[in-house]
Scaffold this motif. Structure first.
Motif, PDB file in Angstrom:
ATOM      1  N   VAL A   5      16.957  20.989 -16.446  1.00  0.00           N
ATOM      2  CA  VAL A   5      16.940  20.954 -14.700  1.00  0.00           C
ATOM      3  C   VAL A   5      17.067  22.333 -14.219  1.00  0.00           C
ATOM      4  O   VAL A   5      17.919  23.057 -14.531  1.00  0.00           O
ATOM      5  N   ARG A   6      16.183  22.616 -13.127  1.00  0.00           N
ATOM      6  CA  ARG A   6      16.371  24.024 -12.337  1.00  0.00           C
ATOM      7  C   ARG A   6      16.607  23.717 -11.053  1.00  0.00           C
ATOM      8  O   ARG A   6      16.307  22.988 -10.319  1.00  0.00           O
ATOM      9  N   PHE A   7      17.639  24.519 -10.570  1.00  0.00           N
ATOM     10  CA  PHE A   7      18.084  24.459  -9.191  1.00  0.00           C
ATOM     11  C   PHE A   7      18.151  26.063  -8.365  1.00  0.00           C
ATOM     12  O   PHE A   7      18.288  26.779  -9.137  1.00  0.00           O
ATOM     13  N   ARG A   8      17.643  25.819  -7.134  1.00  0.00           N
ATOM     14  CA  ARG A   8      17.889  27.328  -6.321  1.00  0.00           C
ATOM     15  C   ARG A   8      19.047  27.205  -5.317  1.00  0.00           C
ATOM     16  O   ARG A   8      19.152  26.275  -4.555  1.00  0.00           O
ATOM     17  N   LEU A   9      20.053  28.114  -5.206  1.00  0.00           N
ATOM     18  CA  LEU A   9      20.963  28.389  -4.550  1.00  0.00           C
ATOM     19  C   LEU A   9      20.530  28.455  -2.945  1.00  0.00           C
ATOM     20  O   LEU A   9      19.390  29.326  -2.914  1.00  0.00           O
ATOM     21  N   PRO A  10      21.172  28.621  -1.793  1.00  0.00           N
ATOM     22  CA  PRO A  10      20.749  28.839  -0.706  1.00  0.00           C
ATOM     23  C   PRO A  10      20.578  30.095  -0.320  1.00  0.00           C
ATOM     24  O   PRO A  10      19.568  30.612   0.310  1.00  0.00           O
TER      25      PRO A  10
ATOM     26  N   ARG B 214       0.999  -1.337  -0.033  1.00  0.00           N
ATOM     27  CA  ARG B 214      -0.119   0.034  -0.149  1.00  0.00           C
ATOM     28  C   ARG B 214       1.034   1.290  -0.065  1.00  0.00           C
ATOM     29  O   ARG B 214       1.442   1.830   1.174  1.00  0.00           O
ATOM     30  N   ALA B 215       0.977   1.880  -1.130  1.00  0.00           N
ATOM     31  CA  ALA B 215       2.014   3.120  -1.383  1.00  0.00           C
ATOM     32  C   ALA B 215       0.991   4.342  -0.898  1.00  0.00           C
ATOM     33  O   ALA B 215      -0.004   4.234  -0.715  1.00  0.00           O
ATOM     34  N   GLY B 216       1.971   5.456  -1.047  1.00  0.00           N
ATOM     35  CA  GLY B 216       1.247   6.598  -0.628  1.00  0.00           C
ATOM     36  C   GLY B 216       1.850   7.735  -1.664  1.00  0.00           C
ATOM     37  O   GLY B 216       3.020   7.667  -1.917  1.00  0.00           O
ATOM     38  N   ASP B 217       1.015   8.661  -1.896  1.00  0.00           N
ATOM     39  CA  ASP B 217       1.556   9.738  -2.747  1.00  0.00           C
ATOM     40  C   ASP B 217       1.538  10.756  -2.036  1.00  0.00           C
ATOM     41  O   ASP B 217       0.329  11.714  -1.776  1.00  0.00           O
ATOM     42  N   PHE B 218       2.775  11.325  -1.534  1.00  0.00           N
ATOM     43  CA  PHE B 218       2.914  12.416  -0.591  1.00  0.00           C
ATOM     44  C   PHE B 218       3.737  13.675  -1.207  1.00  0.00           C
ATOM     45  O   PHE B 218       4.932  13.291  -1.975  1.00  0.00           O
ATOM     46  N   PRO B 219       3.298  14.681  -1.109  1.00  0.00           N
ATOM     47  CA  PRO B 219       3.912  15.935  -1.980  1.00  0.00           C
ATOM     48  C   PRO B 219       5.181  16.117  -1.329  1.00  0.00           C
ATOM     49  O   PRO B 219       6.088  16.667  -2.387  1.00  0.00           O
ATOM     50  N   PHE B 220       5.521  16.050  -0.166  1.00  0.00           N
ATOM     51  CA  PHE B 220       6.886  16.441   0.198  1.00  0.00           C
ATOM     52  C   PHE B 220       8.012  15.638  -0.228  1.00  0.00           C
ATOM     53  O   PHE B 220       9.082  15.829   0.277  1.00  0.00           O
ATOM     54  N   THR B 221       7.716  14.213  -0.482  1.00  0.00           N
ATOM     55  CA  THR B 221       8.769  13.488  -1.100  1.00  0.00           C
ATOM     56  C   THR B 221       9.760  14.101  -2.187  1.00  0.00           C
ATOM     57  O   THR B 221      10.768  13.345  -2.505  1.00  0.00           O
ATOM     58  N   GLU B 222       9.197  15.098  -2.723  1.00  0.00           N
ATOM     59  CA  GLU B 222      10.276  15.692  -3.820  1.00  0.00           C
ATOM     60  C   GLU B 222      11.339  16.536  -3.062  1.00  0.00           C
ATOM     61  O   GLU B 222      12.291  16.981  -3.751  1.00  0.00           O
ATOM     62  N   LEU B 223      11.317  16.668  -1.937  1.00  0.00           N
ATOM     63  CA  LEU B 223      12.236  17.335  -1.039  1.00  0.00           C
ATOM     64  C   LEU B 223      13.326  16.538  -0.736  1.00  0.00           C
ATOM     65  O   LEU B 223      13.165  15.437  -0.707  1.00  0.00           O
ATOM     66  N   VAL B 224      14.413  17.262  -0.378  1.00  0.00           N
ATOM     67  CA  VAL B 224      15.717  16.128  -0.234  1.00  0.00           C
ATOM     68  C   VAL B 224      15.363  15.375   1.160  1.00  0.00           C
ATOM     69  O   VAL B 224      14.607  16.057   2.118  1.00  0.00           O
TER      70      VAL B 224
ATOM     71  N   THR C   8      19.060  23.388  -3.779  1.00  0.00           N
ATOM     72  CA  THR C   8      17.591  22.908  -3.699  1.00  0.00           C
ATOM     73  C   THR C   8      17.195  22.708  -5.026  1.00  0.00           C
ATOM     74  O   THR C   8      17.435  23.664  -6.078  1.00  0.00           O
ATOM     75  N   TYR C   9      16.810  21.398  -5.612  1.00  0.00           N
ATOM     76  CA  TYR C   9      16.045  21.048  -6.819  1.00  0.00           C
ATOM     77  C   TYR C   9      14.778  21.497  -6.721  1.00  0.00           C
ATOM     78  O   TYR C   9      14.026  21.393  -5.836  1.00  0.00           O
ATOM     79  N   GLU C  10      14.584  22.192  -7.987  1.00  0.00           N
ATOM     80  CA  GLU C  10      13.154  22.642  -8.199  1.00  0.00           C
ATOM     81  C   GLU C  10      12.256  21.963  -9.068  1.00  0.00           C
ATOM     82  O   GLU C  10      11.078  21.764  -8.855  1.00  0.00           O
TER      83      GLU C  10
END
Length: 381
Positions: free
Chosen positions: A277-282, A33-43, A235-237
């Protein structure tokens, strides 16, 4: 691997309602039983590749605590047994007992715990407690606490009475053989996490997704740093394609270890288009040199790349590196004639193909350092 993406709430009234059916043969993930969680794109702040580790547990009789942070999905071998019983790919404790024959069940407050050192301090946005293959022997309930202790404290220091642990997840029922997700609110910065099983049981994997908040004093002491590294707050965006592997791996520390340890997209068939691919610096930084590594990508490396940057969320994109031919399985270095002051970068590949790692060497600007210092102080409050 699982295809069911519907997250249902665990039953809190019947403790056996959350069990999975006994393994009946075939693909062990067929009924996962999997889950689709929006926060999993974060590190994943608990990624071993960032330096995370499970530094202590009160019990690991059946299966070692270190399994919690293995990157790959848990595996199940129905024939694998050892001297202590069934060997599981996760962290599993023995069955707790009561005080005597008249009280055979454990007390309500009894629980097992493991302490995880995050690979890098950060703000936790979501936690996944994965009980894959633990069908009838998973934790009935879990809770999660977190703390912020600087330096490299050992278990004794973290368990001392003067260390304040804040509860992120109160005692909550979970489902067996499932991904159990918990969204976390608040903006505190943490360094360690404690996962508790009530009263006992097994957990296959633990993922702690969030945002890195680096120490500005440490970055200033280093001087020139990799401004896009996950460890330094990069951060990967977003990306055009994530077919084979996550673009976030491009900014992991260290070198790629194999072909899928970077970003590889599918073969692009539409002419006059390309992948990106797009990234954001700290924070705002001045980039002076760039590294593009295609390690282990031999027949599928990007043919050409270009790099653009912008200053601000809506600034214009300007060229940092013009379209340049890449070689497979090779580290490419570019020293910039003029430093590029940016907050975001976009790496374009032509027409498609893989990149293992990207490094942006430079330093925070005065404005960027001030912004990061403010965010760092705010997240410690």
């Amino acid at each position: 691997m699982p295809t069911d993406k519907i997250q249902t709430e665990p039953d809190s009234t019947d403790p056996h309602a959350n069990d999975a059916a006994p393994y009946g043969g075939g693909d062990p993930y067929a009924d996962y039983r999997a889950g689709d969680f929006p926060f999993t794109e974060l590190v994943d702040l608990a990624d071993r590749r960032l330096g995370a580790g499970v530094i202590a547990a009160n019990d690991e009789f059946f299966a070692e605590r270190e399994n919690l942070l293995i990157r790959e999905p848990a595996v199940f071998d129905p024939e694998r047994f050892g001297h202590k019983g069934k060997i599981m790919d996760g962290w599993e404790t023995r069955r707790r007992r009561g005080t005597d024959a008249e009280h055979p069940f454990p007390a309500p407050e009894d629980h097992d715990w493991a302490i995880v050192r995050l690979g890098t301090p950060g703000i936790i946005r979501g936690i996944v407690v994965d009980t894959a293959h633990f069908r009838g022997n998973y934790a009935q309930r879990v809770s999660v606490q977190a703390t912020a202790v600087e330096g490299a404290p050992g278990p004794e220091e973290l368990l001392a009475d003067d260390v304040k642990w804040e509860e992120l997840v109160s005692q909550t029922p979970v489902r067996g053989h499932a991904a159990n997700g918990f969204e976390i609110t608040g903006g505190r910065r943490y360094t360690h996490l404690r996962i508790c099983q009530h009263p006992d049981g097994g957990i296959a994997r633990l993922r702690v997704h969030g945002e890195v908040v680096p120490d500005p004093a440490w970055l200033a002491a280093l001087g020139t740093i990799d401004l896009i590294s996950i460890l330094n707050g990069g951060t990967y965006e977003d990306a055009s394609d994530r077919f084979y592997s996550s673009p976030a791996q491009i900014i992991l520390p260290g070198t790629s270890r194999k072909m899928d340890d970077g970003w590889e997209n599918r073969r692009r068939r539409v002419r006059d288009t390309n992948d990106w691919v797009r990234f954001r610096l700290p924070a705002q930084g001045a980039v002076r040199a760039v590294e593009i590594d295609t390690a282990y990508l031999k027949g599928n490396a990007a043919g050409w790349i270009s790099l653009h940057g912008r200053d601000g969320e809506s600034g214009d994109w300007s060229e940092i590196i013009p379209r340049t031919r890449l070689q497979p399985d090779t580290l490419h270095r570019f020293v910039l004639d003029t430093e590029a002051v940016v907050t975001h970068v976009r790496l374009d590949t032509y027409p498609d193909g893989g990149v293992a790692r990207m490094r942006l060497h430079g330093s925070l600007t005065e404005a960027g350092a001030a912004e990061l210092a403010g965010r760092y102080e705010e997240s410690a409050a």
